[in-house]
Design a protein around this motif. Structure first.
Motif, PDB file in Angstrom:
ATOM      1  N   LEU A 106      34.770   9.687  39.772  1.00  0.00           N
ATOM      2  CA  LEU A 106      35.779  10.727  39.571  1.00  0.00           C
ATOM      3  C   LEU A 106      36.098  11.404  40.902  1.00  0.00           C
ATOM      4  O   LEU A 106      37.257  11.647  41.237  1.00  0.00           O
ATOM      5  N   GLY A 110      39.458   9.769  41.518  1.00  0.00           N
ATOM      6  CA  GLY A 110      40.201  10.643  40.613  1.00  0.00           C
ATOM      7  C   GLY A 110      41.433  11.185  41.319  1.00  0.00           C
ATOM      8  O   GLY A 110      41.742  10.815  42.457  1.00  0.00           O
ATOM      9  N   SER A 120      41.525   7.925  36.947  1.00  0.00           N
ATOM     10  CA  SER A 120      40.892   8.497  35.773  1.00  0.00           C
ATOM     11  C   SER A 120      41.863   8.420  34.598  1.00  0.00           C
ATOM     12  O   SER A 120      43.081   8.515  34.788  1.00  0.00           O
ATOM     13  N   PHE A 121      41.333   8.219  33.405  1.00  0.00           N
ATOM     14  CA  PHE A 121      42.111   8.101  32.161  1.00  0.00           C
ATOM     15  C   PHE A 121      42.979   6.846  32.105  1.00  0.00           C
ATOM     16  O   PHE A 121      43.925   6.791  31.341  1.00  0.00           O
ATOM     17  N   ALA A 202      36.683   7.457  32.965  1.00  0.00           N
ATOM     18  CA  ALA A 202      37.937   6.988  32.373  1.00  0.00           C
ATOM     19  C   ALA A 202      38.323   7.770  31.130  1.00  0.00           C
ATOM     20  O   ALA A 202      39.435   7.653  30.635  1.00  0.00           O
ATOM     21  N   GLY A 203      37.410   8.582  30.613  1.00  0.00           N
ATOM     22  CA  GLY A 203      37.727   9.332  29.406  1.00  0.00           C
ATOM     23  C   GLY A 203      37.625   8.461  28.172  1.00  0.00           C
ATOM     24  O   GLY A 203      37.030   7.380  28.220  1.00  0.00           O
TER      25      GLY A 203
ATOM     26  N   VAL B 135      49.561  15.202  32.369  1.00  0.00           N
ATOM     27  CA  VAL B 135      48.294  14.674  31.856  1.00  0.00           C
ATOM     28  C   VAL B 135      47.623  15.732  30.979  1.00  0.00           C
ATOM     29  O   VAL B 135      47.153  16.748  31.469  1.00  0.00           O
ATOM     30  N   LYS B 163      45.788  11.949  27.252  1.00  0.00           N
ATOM     31  CA  LYS B 163      45.268  10.854  28.070  1.00  0.00           C
ATOM     32  C   LYS B 163      43.817  10.568  27.739  1.00  0.00           C
ATOM     33  O   LYS B 163      43.276   9.541  28.101  1.00  0.00           O
ATOM     34  N   SER B 164      43.151  11.533  27.120  1.00  0.00           N
ATOM     35  CA  SER B 164      41.766  11.307  26.737  1.00  0.00           C
ATOM     36  C   SER B 164      41.415  12.231  25.586  1.00  0.00           C
ATOM     37  O   SER B 164      41.952  13.328  25.475  1.00  0.00           O
ATOM     38  N   LEU B 165      40.525  11.743  24.710  1.00  0.00           N
ATOM     39  CA  LEU B 165      40.050  12.540  23.588  1.00  0.00           C
ATOM     40  C   LEU B 165      38.565  12.753  23.811  1.00  0.00           C
ATOM     41  O   LEU B 165      37.749  11.890  23.523  1.00  0.00           O
ATOM     42  N   GLU B 166      38.221  13.900  24.357  1.00  0.00           N
ATOM     43  CA  GLU B 166      36.845  14.163  24.777  1.00  0.00           C
ATOM     44  C   GLU B 166      35.934  14.393  23.576  1.00  0.00           C
ATOM     45  O   GLU B 166      36.376  14.872  22.537  1.00  0.00           O
ATOM     46  N   LYS B 175      37.591  18.549  32.569  1.00  0.00           N
ATOM     47  CA  LYS B 175      38.634  17.678  33.125  1.00  0.00           C
ATOM     48  C   LYS B 175      39.784  18.514  33.695  1.00  0.00           C
ATOM     49  O   LYS B 175      40.377  18.146  34.702  1.00  0.00           O
ATOM     50  N   LEU B 178      38.461  20.257  36.961  1.00  0.00           N
ATOM     51  CA  LEU B 178      38.366  19.345  38.101  1.00  0.00           C
ATOM     52  C   LEU B 178      39.745  18.933  38.610  1.00  0.00           C
ATOM     53  O   LEU B 178      39.861  18.284  39.640  1.00  0.00           O
ATOM     54  N   GLU B 180      41.632  16.795  37.044  1.00  0.00           N
ATOM     55  CA  GLU B 180      41.961  15.441  36.581  1.00  0.00           C
ATOM     56  C   GLU B 180      43.043  15.497  35.515  1.00  0.00           C
ATOM     57  O   GLU B 180      43.812  14.564  35.357  1.00  0.00           O
TER      58      GLU B 180
END
Lengths: 253, 245
Positions: A106, A110, A120-121, A202-203, B135, B163-166, B175, B178, B180
């Motif tokens: 990351l 990232g 990332s993602f 990558a999530g 994002v 973009k992501s499902l934590e 995220k 940071l 991201e």
């Protein structure tokens, strides 16, 4: 000479060790809902995760081969300063907690990374995370084989007018092919099972970064039966790799 | 035959493991440590609750913080805990183990949008989250925070492609913190805990999250009672939680 009968204390400890390793796997098979297995494994979410897992692990293997074989060759055949340091660095992901690898990735790749590729993602991120943990398996296997092969084969090829590159592909590589295959199988299996680095870097998104291990982890929270079915599938794939390696090993003996 | 053997081995191992070690379910010996499973969003407030509880009762509290659904799954598989606190009632309802008390709601919470420090993408509300190229990260639909976020977005008639499902709400905060992710939806208490590292935008369509706690055994009940006591409530209020109705 083999002792006629192993000492009882050793045998007991050995059996305990075997039970420790096998019991969880037996329990998994015992709890597997065999009747509903076809339905559970053909659900859209399972198939999506399976397809993604295969794509990502093969991508990671391709990446590992592309950079891992030259790396192994460098370590085995070229003398340079800091070589032991490089070898240690290559081995590090083997012992590093994968989630630490994910944090490091990351910070490296990232959005605000040292090399801000914004991976990332993305599926590329998942491939990169898997390659990060899988690469050492390939490098170590190939390097070991290269060290065991007599370098004079290369020298003879050179005296016969073969270029270094041609020698590498036509002489050196065929000699280490069994190790290359074994290393590839191990690296692929490790990539397939990757969890910590992937979810950190990558999530988790179905169809894009949610590979089978991530799917197992999240499904376990809602639908334990489906998670067990997916786990059995991963166990079967891992066993397949071992069986494939065994036949390869026999062939070369 | 093989199956019998496997079962016999399980029995032997289980017997070997359970003798000697203290199980939180047993109420005989006076415990010096209790185990509480709590939703990730409670981490900061509960750490304070624990030290206050410890001062009062001389009983040490250790926590396992994770997504509520994760905790419930672990408990159903036999994980040892004396009490459990989740971020919604529905998740707690999935517990299949025997409980020592009835669930008590001890706090409520709201959800907000968080963005990177200074809100560089100029997000003003839920509608902006559907913007192309942005994002957005949410908690997974299996996580209470994910369900609340989905409900809030639906109520606002906004379609978001995350973009992501934590797997827990703190992952979303991390995220975004940071950099991201450009934006995420978390509890207002999470946003507060990040201080100036993130910018907070109101989400008026957010449902009110309710936090129930329940005791798994008699020892756990005293911690649940502590949460609803005036001392416990004051600590929760300090972290931005709303009082139960």
């Amino acid at each position: 000479m083999k002792p006629a009968r192993p000492p009882l204390s050793l045998a007991t400890a050995a059996v305990a060790g075997a039970v420790f390793l096998l019991l969880p796997l037996i329990s998994l098979l015992d709890r597997t809902p065999w009747q509903s297995l076809p339905r559970l494994l053909t659900s859209t979410s399972a198939l999506t995760a399976l397809r993604l897992s295969i794509e990502c692990s093969l991508g990671a293997l391709a990446l590992s081969l592309a950079v891992g074989v030259p790396l192994a060759w460098l370590l085995a055949r070229v003398d340079f300063r800091g070589k032991s340091l490089l070898r240690a660095a290559v081995t590090l992901p083997l012992v590093l907690p994968p989630v630490v690898g994910g944090v490091a990735l990351l910070l490296a790749f990232g959005r605000h990374g040292v090399v801000p590729l914004s991976l990332s993602f993305t599926t590329w991120g998942a491939i990169l995370a898997e390659a990060f943990v899988a690469l050492p398996f390939l490098v170590l296997a190939v390097e070991g084989a290269l060290l065991a092969v007599d370098e004079r084969y290369d020298d003879v090829a050179a005296t016969l007018g073969s270029s270094t590159t041609r020698t590498f592909f036509r002489v050196t590589m065929p000699l280490v092919l069994p190790a290359l295959a074994a290393g590839s199988a191990l690296a692929w299996a490790r990539a397939l099972g990757e969890f910590g680095a992937t979810i950190t870097f990558a999530g988790n998104l179905p169809g894009s970064t949610q590979t089978l291990p991530l799917d197992v982890y999240l499904t376990l929270q809602n639908d334990p039966e489906a998670a067990i079915a997916l786990s059995t599938l991963l166990l079967a794939l891992s066993l397949l790799v071992l069986v494939a390696m065994r036949s390869r090993w026999r062939l070369t003996r | 035959m093989r199956r019998t053997l496997a079962i016999a081995l399980v029995g032997v191992l289980a017997a070997a493991c359970s003798s000697g070690s203290r199980r939180p379910g047993e109420a005989n010996a006076k415990p010096h440590t209790i185990t509480v499973f709590a939703a990730a969003s409670l981490a900061n407030a509960f750490t304070d609750e624990a030290s206050a509880y410890e001062k009062q009762t001389r009983v040490h509290v250790r926590f396992s913080f994770a997504g509520s659904q994760d905790l419930v799954a672990q408990l159903n598989e036999g994980a040892p805990a004396d009490a459990v606190a989740t971020a919604d009632t529905a998740t707690l309802g999935k517990l299949t183990i025997r409980l020592a008390g009835t669930p008590a709601v001890f706090a409520r919470n709201r959800l907000v949008i968080v963005t990177a420090k200074g809100n560089p993408k100029h997000i003003t509300g839920a509608a902006d989250l559907s913007r192309r190229g942005l994002v957005v990260v949410l908690a997974a639909p299996s996580v209470p925070a994910g369900r609340y976020a989905t409900a809030a977005l639906q109520a606002a008639h906004v379609t978001v492609h995350p973009k992501s499902l934590e797997d827990n709400v703190r992952g979303v905060l991390t995220k975004v913190g940071l950099g991201e992710a450009d934006a995420g939806i978390v509890y207002v208490t999470d946003a507060d805990s990040a201080g100036t590292k993130v910018a907070t935008i109101a989400l008026p369509t957010s449902p009110i999250a309710t936090y129930p706690a329940v005791a798994v055994d008699a020892i756990g009940q005293s911690f649940v009672d502590f949460l609803t006591s005036s001392t416990g409530q004051a600590i929760l209020a300090r972290y931005g939680f709303l009082r139960p109705e």
